[in-house]
Design an enzyme around this catalytic site. Structure first.
Site, PDB file in Angstrom:
ATOM      1  N   SER A 271      40.624  41.955  44.179  1.00 43.41           N
ATOM      2  CA  SER A 271      39.916  42.737  43.183  1.00 43.41           C
ATOM      3  C   SER A 271      40.914  43.478  42.282  1.00 43.41           C
ATOM      4  O   SER A 271      41.798  42.861  41.699  1.00 43.41           O
ATOM      5  CB  SER A 271      38.921  43.678  43.874  1.00 43.41           C
ATOM      6  OG  SER A 271      37.967  44.181  42.968  1.00 43.41           O
TER       7      SER A 271
ATOM      8  N   ASP B 228      30.460  35.536  42.800  1.00 44.61           N
ATOM      9  CA  ASP B 228      30.988  36.897  42.681  1.00 44.61           C
ATOM     10  C   ASP B 228      30.436  37.515  41.397  1.00 44.61           C
ATOM     11  O   ASP B 228      30.794  37.102  40.291  1.00 44.61           O
ATOM     12  CB  ASP B 228      32.514  36.860  42.634  1.00 44.61           C
ATOM     13  CG  ASP B 228      33.152  38.237  42.738  1.00 44.61           C
ATOM     14  OD1 ASP B 228      32.459  39.237  42.435  1.00 44.61           O
ATOM     15  OD2 ASP B 228      34.344  38.312  43.099  1.00 44.61           O
TER      16      ASP B 228
ATOM     17  N   HIS C 233      31.774  38.823  46.291  1.00 40.30           N
ATOM     18  CA  HIS C 233      33.057  39.507  46.125  1.00 40.30           C
ATOM     19  C   HIS C 233      33.622  39.848  47.499  1.00 40.30           C
ATOM     20  O   HIS C 233      33.502  40.983  47.990  1.00 40.30           O
ATOM     21  CB  HIS C 233      32.834  40.775  45.301  1.00 40.30           C
ATOM     22  CG  HIS C 233      34.093  41.417  44.802  1.00 40.30           C
ATOM     23  ND1 HIS C 233      34.983  40.793  43.957  1.00 40.30           N
ATOM     24  CD2 HIS C 233      34.624  42.654  45.042  1.00 40.30           C
ATOM     25  CE1 HIS C 233      35.986  41.606  43.678  1.00 40.30           C
ATOM     26  NE2 HIS C 233      35.801  42.731  44.335  1.00 40.30           N
TER      27      HIS C 233
END
Length: 624
Positions: free
Chosen positions: A195, A302, A333
């Site tokens: 991320s 995601d 995610h």
């Protein structure tokens, strides 16, 4: 080194692995198969070094220093050997934690690091690697301000790579002058992160810094503009990039970082226009500088870091001949340690062994891509997108029922029009469920049931010719597989569920056991699957800057779809749905327009394995 234990036995296990001599010992040396756990985790050196970044992001007149917590095997230095480094930069080591169990860094009474979140230290330190976890500026024990993947973050992480290679200054404390060097490392660095962290990993790779041998970005933004906007359409983020910085900062840091806060606000106008601040955070523009190999991981579902982030980045890596590998899951995610743990750890191990230790284990000659087709079922491709993939055009056509038309590969025919009215209460799942029914909020176009399976692999686009009734409008386009399936429930826990039982990867101590809850897929049965998406603000029909929209005037605009890899089985249908606000993904416009779509000026260019011929055969429209 993997151990499986029930949760109830975790405490006992931790005590056992912490006992003196618990780490397996063996003569030092290189196995021809790869690195093996020959070094003591219990005796490993644990230290914190503060590295100068060359920036003064908080304006206090002093160069920022970032805290680097290092754990490394003691024996190589005692024997005159140097080790490579696995490095992970993060703003989350204290404020949010890492992994689904939200692990944070912990320290003893003297401030020495005890727990290193995730499994990297437990698994790789006994195998002869150092692991370095970097607190990004403005977080945990580092100076400076968070600038959310900007020049300060990237410079900080790059400076740590420089320190490992003798080109930057490190210190024993945050303010003192006692220098520390990294003479114990051979300067070979691999970076990994998920991320936000992966965005910094991408950013450092795009500097071409010497010593960075490989990077493993997991679900990482490649352009922060694309995290907050899609062609001007704003994502569901009320505070934007400045709010993200505030989230990772303590109250004390916020108080001294007001100038950075203002800069982030002013550099990210809510009209979605491009600014210099976005340029600084746009890594594909520097993809030609990437020298490290890249092992990219992303979830096809995601909806946090959407797959649009892959589009230009992956294409640029290919165009510049970067050695690369790809895993695409059907999860949301999340990390491969949680969606494919048994395969991920040995694959990552072999990847680092090859690029950081020089083992000729053949991993770079194996299939480039692993793609999840169904929960837990994977296929591979020698290259990605697969050889023979080409762009094929599909065109919408009016049907007998207004708002429900056909999707055809035949050349454009009789002009037609359709209408929908933006309803910000609805989104892609609502539209997909009503693909065969006329509704006010969307218009849908469907192929006939496919005669053969059809695979889409890569990223496409949808061109629309529309006329709004108001001076503001957002647009959405989604691709849907119409047919029953069992998929990961990416709306629930990102498609994984944690079990009480744990397994352990590597060695451990009482303060850092290396044991983690097992994860299994969460699934659901569906009648349709949305597998690619694109959004835009109509005011950006001609790019940047945003232009005023005149009600009643016709505009052409292209929506970029996110990267996908999806197989539509024979008997299923492919649908293109066009609508306004997607309530789970973008913010609504100031007005609620009715949109007229001119079908003669609208089309979808899609990445089809086998190109137009495969599309025509699958739809039964092959006229050759």
């Amino acid at each position: 080194m993997r151990r499986t234990v029930p949760a109830a036995a975790a405490a006992l296990l931790a005590a056992l692995v912490a006992a003196p001599g618990a780490a397996r010992a063996a003569p030092a040396g290189r196995s021809p198969e790869g690195s093996t756990p020959v070094y003591s985790y219990d005796r490993a050196v644990r230290e914190t070094v503060y590295v100068e970044t060359g920036k003064d992001s908080d304006g206090d007149g002093r160069t920022d220093r970032v805290a680097v917590d290092v754990i490394r095997p003691r024996e190589p230095a005692e024997r005159g050997r140097k080790v490579p480094v696995i490095m992970s930069p993060s703003p989350y080591f204290q404020i949010l934690g890492r992994g689904p169990e939200a692990q944070t860094k912990t320290y003893d009474e003297q401030g020495r690091p005890v727990q290193f979140p995730l499994f990297y230290d437990n698994y790789f330190v006994p195998r002869g690697y150092a692991v370095a976890l970097v607190d990004l500026p403005g977080t945990n024990r580092s100076d400076g301000c968070s600038d959310v993947g900007g020049p300060s973050d990237v410079a900080a992480a790059k400076s740590v790579v420089d320190w490992f290679n003798g080109r930057a200054h490190g210190y024993a404390s945050r303010t003192g002058n006692s220098g520390v060097d990294a003479g114990w490392t051979d300067g070979s660095v691999g970076m990994i992160g998920k991320s936000y962290e992966a965005s910094v990993v991408n950013g450092v790779a795009a500097t071409g810094v010497e010593g960075l041998k490989t990077v493993v970005p997991i679900a990482g933004p490649t352009s922060w503009y694309t995290y907050y906007f899609y062609k001007g359409a704003s994502t569901n983020s009320t505070e934007g990039i400045a709010g993200h910085a505030r989230f990772v900062e303590t109250d004390e840091v916020k108080a001294r970082c007001k100038a950075m806060d203002r800069a982030l606000i002013e550099g990210s106008p809510r009209d979605g226009d491009w600014t210099g601040m976005w340029t600084e955070r746009d890594h594909p523009r520097n993809v030609d500088k990437v020298r490290a190999s890249v092992f990219l991981v992303n979830g096809l579902q995601d909806l946090n870091v959407r797959t649009q982030h892959m589009n230009k980045w992956w294409d640029g890596l290919a165009q510049n001949g970067v050695e690369r590998k790809l895993w695409l899951s059907t999860a949301g995610h999340t990390d491969p340690f949680d969606f494919r743990r048994q395969e991920w750890v040995p694959t990552l191990h072999r990847w680092f062994d090859h690029y950081l230790m020089g083992y000729d284990n053949g991993i770079e000659r194996e299939p480039m891509a692993d793609i999840e087709r169904a929960p837990g079922r994977w296929t591979t491709d020698r290259s990605w997108p697969p050889s023979g993939t080409g762009t094929a055009t599909l065109r919408p056509a009016a049907g007998p029922v207004p708002g429900v038309g056909a999707l055809t590969s035949l050349p454009a025919g009789t002009p037609g029009f359709t209408e929908f009215t933006d309803d910000p209460e609805l989104g892609e799942l609502d539209w997909a469920a009503a693909a065969d029914r006329p509704t006010l909020a969307k218009t849908s176009f469907r192929t006939a049931p496919l005669k053969r399976e059809l695979r889409l692999s890569g990223h496409g686009s949808v061109r629309l010719r529309v006329t709004p009734t108001t001076n503001s409008a957002t647009l959405s386009a989604v691709l849907v597989d119409l047919g029953p399936d069992t998929i990961r429930d990416y709306d629930t826990g990102e498609g994984i569920s944690l079990l009480p039982e744990k397994d352990c990867w590597g060695a451990g101590t009482t303060g850092d056991t290396g044991c983690f809850k097992k994860a299994v897929p969460t699934t659901k049965n569906v009648e349709q699957t949305v597998f690619s998406r694109g959004w835009a603000d109509l005011g950006h029909y001609a790019g940047f800057p945003r232009r005023e929209i005149t009600p009643g005037k016709q505009y052409d605009i292209t929506l970029d779809l996110g990267t996908a890899d999806h197989v539509i089985p024979a008997g299923h249908r492919l649908a293109l749905i066009v609508a306004g606000t997607d309530n789970e993904n973008i913010d609504p416009p100031a007005s609620r327009p009715k949109m007229t779509v001119d079908l003669s000026g609208s089309s979808a260019d899609l990445p089809i394995v086998g190109g137009f011929r495969a599309l025509a055969r699958a739809t039964g429209e092959d006229r050759t």
